[in-house]
Design a protein around this motif. Structure first.
Motif, short mmCIF file in Angstrom:
data_model
loop_
_atom_site.label_atom_id
_atom_site.label_comp_id
_atom_site.label_asym_id
_atom_site.label_seq_id
_atom_site.Cartn_x
_atom_site.Cartn_y
_atom_site.Cartn_z
N ASP A 96 -11.37 -4.74 8.46
CA ASP A 96 -12.05 -5.42 9.58
C ASP A 96 -11.07 -6.49 10.04
OD1 ASP A 96 -13.40 -7.22 11.19
OD2 ASP A 96 -15.19 -7.30 9.92
N ALA A 144 -12.18 -2.55 2.68
CA ALA A 144 -11.50 -1.60 3.56
C ALA A 144 -12.55 -0.57 4.00
CB ALA A 144 -10.36 -0.93 2.82
N PRO A 145 -12.43 0.07 5.14
CA PRO A 145 -11.32 -0.08 6.08
C PRO A 145 -11.26 -1.49 6.63
CG PRO A 145 -13.06 1.23 7.08
CD PRO A 145 -13.46 0.98 5.65
N SER A 202 -0.55 3.88 6.97
CA SER A 202 -1.56 3.47 7.96
C SER A 202 -2.31 2.22 7.50
CB SER A 202 -2.53 4.61 8.27
OG SER A 202 -3.32 4.92 7.15
N THR A 203 -2.52 2.06 6.20
CA THR A 203 -3.16 0.84 5.70
C THR A 203 -2.26 -0.36 5.94
OG1 THR A 203 -4.39 2.07 4.01
CG2 THR A 203 -4.10 -0.30 3.64
N SER A 263 0.86 -1.18 0.00
CA SER A 263 0.00 0.00 0.00
C SER A 263 0.90 1.22 0.00
CB SER A 263 -0.92 0.03 1.23
OG SER A 263 -1.71 1.22 1.20
N ASP A 290 -3.36 -3.44 -1.60
CA ASP A 290 -4.34 -2.38 -1.43
C ASP A 290 -4.90 -1.99 -2.79
OD1 ASP A 290 -5.79 -0.09 -0.85
OD2 ASP A 290 -4.11 1.00 0.05
N ASP A 319 -0.08 3.80 1.40
CA ASP A 319 -0.51 4.43 2.66
C ASP A 319 0.04 3.63 3.84
OD1 ASP A 319 -1.87 5.35 4.91
OD2 ASP A 319 -3.78 5.53 3.86
N GLN A 323 -2.48 -1.23 9.58
CA GLN A 323 -3.75 -1.89 9.90
C GLN A 323 -3.69 -3.38 9.57
OE1 GLN A 323 -7.16 0.00 8.07
NE2 GLN A 323 -6.39 2.03 8.62
#
Length: 137
Positions: free
Chosen positions: A116, A113-114, A13-14, A9, A64, A11, A17
């Protein structure tokens, strides 16, 4: 022997996660997970080239679908076309309605996404179990 999971990703933060959702060991019968984080599609291609050439084994890719400039679904289709014995691919999709795009990309599974954490861990565990040589016990 650890299981290697590539997480792509743009990102951070992704990627975090995904790592938090899967943890070190998402199921008792699996070996511990080691992660390779990639923020660019060339890094993913390089890692898969190494995998195909006998280098670091990749047991699962988590891509992603919303990454930019190269989305995970387009990248998945490319990898499935170009990498012999491509490892299983789990694609993170922006909305459940995008599941048809995940099917087009030849992803082995998709999770909305977001992230789970339960759905991601269950889906990733099922894909990792498909390579039973790396089960503990």
């Amino acid at each position: 022997m650890a299981l290697n999971v590539l997480v792509y990703s743009d990102d951070r933060s992704t990627r975090e996660q995904v790592l938090l959702a899967l943890g070190k060991k998402p199921a008792a019968d699996l070996a511990e997970l080691q992660y390779l984080e990639c923020a660019t599609s060339p890094a993913v291609v390089k890692a898969l080239d190494a995998h195909a050439g006998g280098g670091r084994r990749i047991d699962l890719l988590v891509l992603d679908g919303e990454a930019a400039p190269v989305g995970g679904m387009g990248l998945c289709r490319q990898l499935k076309d170009e990498v012999y014995g491509c490892p299983p691919v789990l694609v993170l999709i922006g909305r459940p309605q995008d599941s048809w795009l995940a099917a087009w990309s030849r992803a082995d599974a998709a999770v909305a996404a977001p992230v789970d954490p339960v759905a991601l861990a269950e889906t990733a565990t099922a894909l990792l179990r498909s390579g039973t040589a790396h089960l503990v016990g």
